[in-house]
Write an enzyme that holds these catalytic residues in place. Structure first.
Site, mmCIF file in Angstrom:
data_model
loop_
_atom_site.group_PDB
_atom_site.id
_atom_site.type_symbol
_atom_site.label_atom_id
_atom_site.label_comp_id
_atom_site.label_asym_id
_atom_site.label_seq_id
_atom_site.Cartn_x
_atom_site.Cartn_y
_atom_site.Cartn_z
ATOM 1 C CB CYS A 154 -0.663 -0.213 1.384
ATOM 2 S SG CYS A 154 -1.522 -1.393 2.011
ATOM 3 C CB CYS A 168 -1.151 9.939 6.435
ATOM 4 S SG CYS A 168 -0.534 9.682 5.694
#
Ligand SMILES: Cc1ncc(COP(=O)(O)O)c(C=O)c1O
Ligand SMILES: Cc1ncc(COP(=O)(O)O)c(C=O)c1O
Ligand code: FES
Ligand code: FES
Lengths: 189, 393, 393, 189
Positions: free
Chosen positions: A35, A105
């Site tokens: 990822c 994030c």
């Protein structure tokens, strides 16, 4: 860099609480190398039942590191119930905001927190970081297969778990797992 | 803070001589070269002189040079032209590792009535020549292959590929944006029909390019309007930048030996020191056949943006993949096409030097990188503190 | 020799303030705004600031501004986009007097599966609104009408035309290259969907333009490649020129009153003195509805190139038709569309002023023109020496 | 200007022999206003039978003027037979060359020379400059129609000669012809 806040910059360049806690009360791993970001998060309660310490390790971009660092600071001193209420927006807000393209994030931080709390409440530690994206195989599954079957090559791992049978980008990681498990076994043998 | 600029494949500084060549046309001499007064007309020869310099650099004749607004326009023009003059053919051959200026257009065309074959590359980024040969069909309208890759510097055997296509009567375009000025080039004998270059990769400004079109090649203009550029590219001529590009081409020819000697040695030193002092690094791309200025290096178990931003703290400029792909979470399509594992693809950094690069800069970069990679690996869940990968945990 | 520059519709001098705004990006600050290092990244806000200035000048919001390489690219992009997003409609409405950047493309499209209606103008260059209304059909993909004509300065009722088209759901583009910075403009309330401008008509350099695209307008990029300009125009940003254009737009807004006051009076004086002192001259175009800086004057029985070249001997710069059409034997398509007789069309001269024009220059030009026209008429077989036409001999 | 030779520039700025000769031995008019250039050329022989004088009037661009000026200089002192050999290339060469796009100017010179020589040899003076391009009508034809029929409007001229019945760009010239012929007639009446 120019669209990161000073707070993000500070937490990226001077991350707080890097590392792993020994015998954590809660731990989780989320994300994967494929990822492009991954996070290991651990916490320990203090005698009052509040989160006394928290640590992280992150593979990822500046905002991934900053988000993880921020998370560890934010949870300290909270009860688990209080910590549970932290959202990814709270993490972003703590950092003075994140660029749109980087909001994921803060989501990763929130996920790690959630999974670590679940682990604290009894769920198996989520070290579920995917190693092989093609076949959705986690590091733990590969570890088990290697150690239980004494596997020594990527090919064998593929045969046992399917991991590595697709694009092949995970071969290096699988090789790393084999090396580690074997060296651990050597020690214990 | 001193800037250590190792991002010359993204863009370059404007050479002082180039700026000097431009200044008259940015100040007093602002006439339109198509005008009927000598105030305008006297700048027409400036454009022609620049055309001569561009032609000399790539081994063409001046009337084969069309000035455009950038490398992207050159690429788009070439591809659209080849299709327009050959409307019955509906197949394009390209590679998996082209710059977006070619690749995105081909992908767009693939969604709009064209078939596109992206020839694969091997793990070193080398074109699969067998697959290439097999990809050509009677329906192929165009082969478009880059001369050198912007991310790895790997040089394709464009001349050989062009020969094969020409035997079948298929026109060939090459995106030589990264190659021009870094390696010797002779468009004339290369066998390609069209070739793109961009000024800002060779110390001219951003916003000027060239499309070479071989004499006799059928051509359909992309920008349609006035008669400029012999009816091949409409729009009032960007005289200052054209003058600048001419000077830049002249300088690039002069500096080719420095580029292929001193600069190449600096690049090699950078790679050698990094591999010697930092474990788990890998050079991406065919080191035998590469631009002299480019190093693409993977630092395992850490992520590229973090490396870039830590380097940024020291004033070191480089990039992760191409400038265009930076900021996206996906490793670049070039790394993916080469099958670079994610462990390494995410942490790949491109250093690209120029004739302005100096040895002290290289030493500085290596020193700082040792610290940066150590710091980031200490934070990585895939790395143990005893300097070993912790993969899979 | 002093240059008297009255050819500002062809191109303009770069304002010193504009050059100042550009210089940092032509020298030390050469980074690529898409880069991940702050050396490049710090120029990204420069681009955004310029976008803001361009937006303010034309009454748009910054995210409606796309930077292009010139007016021609803006025009081509707008037209191609409108057709691409509406592939079933095959009809274009335009006027007979468009700039080649629109007209040549429409003519090209007319040879390639499109129907094009060129709405006529009257002898003063005014759009035939009845013909315009009738030209619109259910198959019309686009109306493209210039805001102001480059040769005559005549202003079209673009806003009214846009209103009519919008009622029928037809998108409208306007080539405002000559109008921007000379007359007030509010894209937002104008009703147009797309609007082109070009830097070098307003004291920025040649080789930079803007396409305004109204929010919500469906858009298909023309240059395909990298992600620049929010995916609407690929190619590394021309930072110096973008910064320059931003400054030029800021200045143009400031100078609008001077343009519409002092400059307009100078233009009027030029016309008055010429008509007073030279027999057999005629002002071309609708003097009621014109750009303040443009005078198009026919000198009967003499030919334009000769006038231009004799003026050139005195350092006077003007043009005959547009710079593009100069040098051809045919009178410009604009003069033909207005039905200007050949006796006058061949001898039509365009004087175009700027905020840098001064009264002494106007006086000088008038004086010299008196001599020039007398000299040329003395050579003309269509003129008798007693100051009368000798037509037909 | 920048692609004209110094010689062209000189003959444009300082044309030789501008004007009309009275009672010429040869004369011709070629080109038309609609074409964008027109030339009237006259010459006279001297006592030795050579061309003693030549004059021109030109409507046209710089190279049209220079070509006509050059032609008048070139023919002076030649016999008609010698002059007849002058080609358009000779005219261009005399001027040090002409831009490709302007070669037609030298052709016009050559045509005028040819027609004027034909006129000298007895052909009717070619004042055949077209006035109406649409219907191919020369100035002389219109002149005749006006004077013989006492025409006073463009409309009448169109009725008699068709001239002016097309695009209309010749109306001004026709009006000029009418004015001139009528004023001449007034004088003679
Ligand atoms: C009305 C008009 N449209 C378009 C253009 C084209 O602009 P550019 O020369 O920047 O391509 C011009 C000027 O050349 C113009 O006057
Ligand atoms: C290989 C290659 N092709 C095309 C381009 C596009 O050039 P430009 O930015 O001038 O449009 C670039 C650089 O950006 C490049 O590296
Ligand atoms: S990620 Fe494991 S085979 Fe593709
Ligand atoms: S030229 Fe006479 S009507 Fe057209």
């Amino acid at each position: 860099m120019w669209d990161y806040t000073d707070k993000v910059r500070d937490h990226f360049l001077h991350p707080r609480n890097v590392g792993d806690l020994e015998n954590p009360d809660g731990m989780a791993e989320v994300g994967s190398m494929a990822c492009g970001d991954a996070l290991r998060f651990t916490f320990k309660l203090d005698e009052t039942g509040r989160i006394g310490d928290a640590r992280f390790k992150t593979f990822g971009c500046a905002s991934a590191i900053a988000s993880a660092s921020a998370l560890t600071e934010m949870v300290k001193g909270l009860t688990v119930e209080e910590a549970e209420k932290i959202t990814n927006r709270d993490i972003a807000a703590y950092l003075g905001g994140l660029p749109d393209a980087k909001m994921h994030c803060s989501v990763m931080g929130r996920q790690a927190l959630e999974a670590a709390i679940a682990n604290y409440r009894g769920a198996p530690a989520e070290t579920a970081a995917l190693v092989c994206e093609c076949f959705n195989v986690t590091g733990r599954e590969i570890e088990q297969a290697v150690s239980e079957n004494n596997l020594t090559t990527v090919e064998e791992v593929t045969n046992f778990t399917k991991a590595g049978g697709g694009c092949g980008t995970c071969h290096e990681i699988i090789r790393g797992i084999i090396d580690r498990v074997r060296s651990e076994n050597e020690v214990t043998e | 803070m001193n800037v250590v600029y190792l991002d010359n494949n993204a863009t370059t500084r404007i050479a002082p001589e180039v700026l000097d060549a431009m200044m008259p046309y940015l100040t007093g001499d602002y006439g339109n070269p198509s005008s009927m007064h000598s105030f305008g007309g006297r700048v027409a020869p400036v454009v022609e002189e620049a055309r001569g310099h561009a032609a000399r650099l790539i081994g063409a004749s001046p009337d084969e040079i069309i000035f455009t607004s950038c490398g992207t326009e050159s690429d788009n023009t070439a591809i659209r032209s080849a299709l327009a003059v050959n409307p019955d053919k509906r197949h394009i051959v390209t590679s998996r590792v082209e710059h977006p200026a070619v690749r995105e257009l081909c992908l767009f065309l693939a969604r709009n009535d064209y078939r596109v074959t992206e020839v694969p590359v091997d793990s070193k980024g080398r074109l699969d020549m067998d697959a290439y040969r097999e990809s050509l069909t009677d329906d192929t309208a165009l082969v478009t292959l880059m001369w050198a890759n912007n991310e790895t510097g790997v040089i394709f055997p464009v001349e050989e590929a062009a020969g094969i296509a020409r035997e079948r009567g298929i026109p060939v375009h090459t995106d030589a944006v990264q190659a021009v000025g870094k390696v010797p080039m002779d468009a004339d004998s290369s066998g390609v029909d069209m070739l793109s270059l961009s000024g800002h990769k060779l110390h001219a400004p951003k916003g000027i390019g060239v499309l070479y079109v071989r004499k006799g090649t059928r051509f359909a203009p992309f920008l349609i309007g006035g008669h400029q550029e012999s009816e091949r590219r409409a729009g009032t001529e960007n005289v200052p930048y054209i003058a600048g590009l001419g000077k830049a081409c002249e300088l690039a020819l002069e500096h080719l030996p420095d580029m292929n000697g001193r600069v190449r040695r600096l690049r090699d030193k950078l790679e050698q020191e990094i591999t010697a002092r930092i474990p788990h690094v890998k050079i991406n791309g065919d080191t035998e056949n590469r631009l002299p200025n480019t190093a693409n290096i993977s630092f395992e178990y850490v992520e590229g943006e973090s490396i870039l931003l830590m380097m940024n703290e020291y004033g070191i400029c480089a990039s992760s993949g191409s400038a265009c792909t930076s900021g996206s979470l996906q490793p670049s399509h070039v790394m993916l096409a080469m099958g670079v594992p994610f462990t390494m693809a995410h942490g790949s950094i491109r250093f690209s030097l120029s004739i302005y690069s100096e040895e002290a800069e290289i030493d500085f970069v290596v020193d700082k990188l040792v610290d940066i990679i150590t710091t980031l690996r200490a934070m990585s869940p895939f790395w143990n503190n005893d300097s070993r990968p912790a993969a899979g945990r």
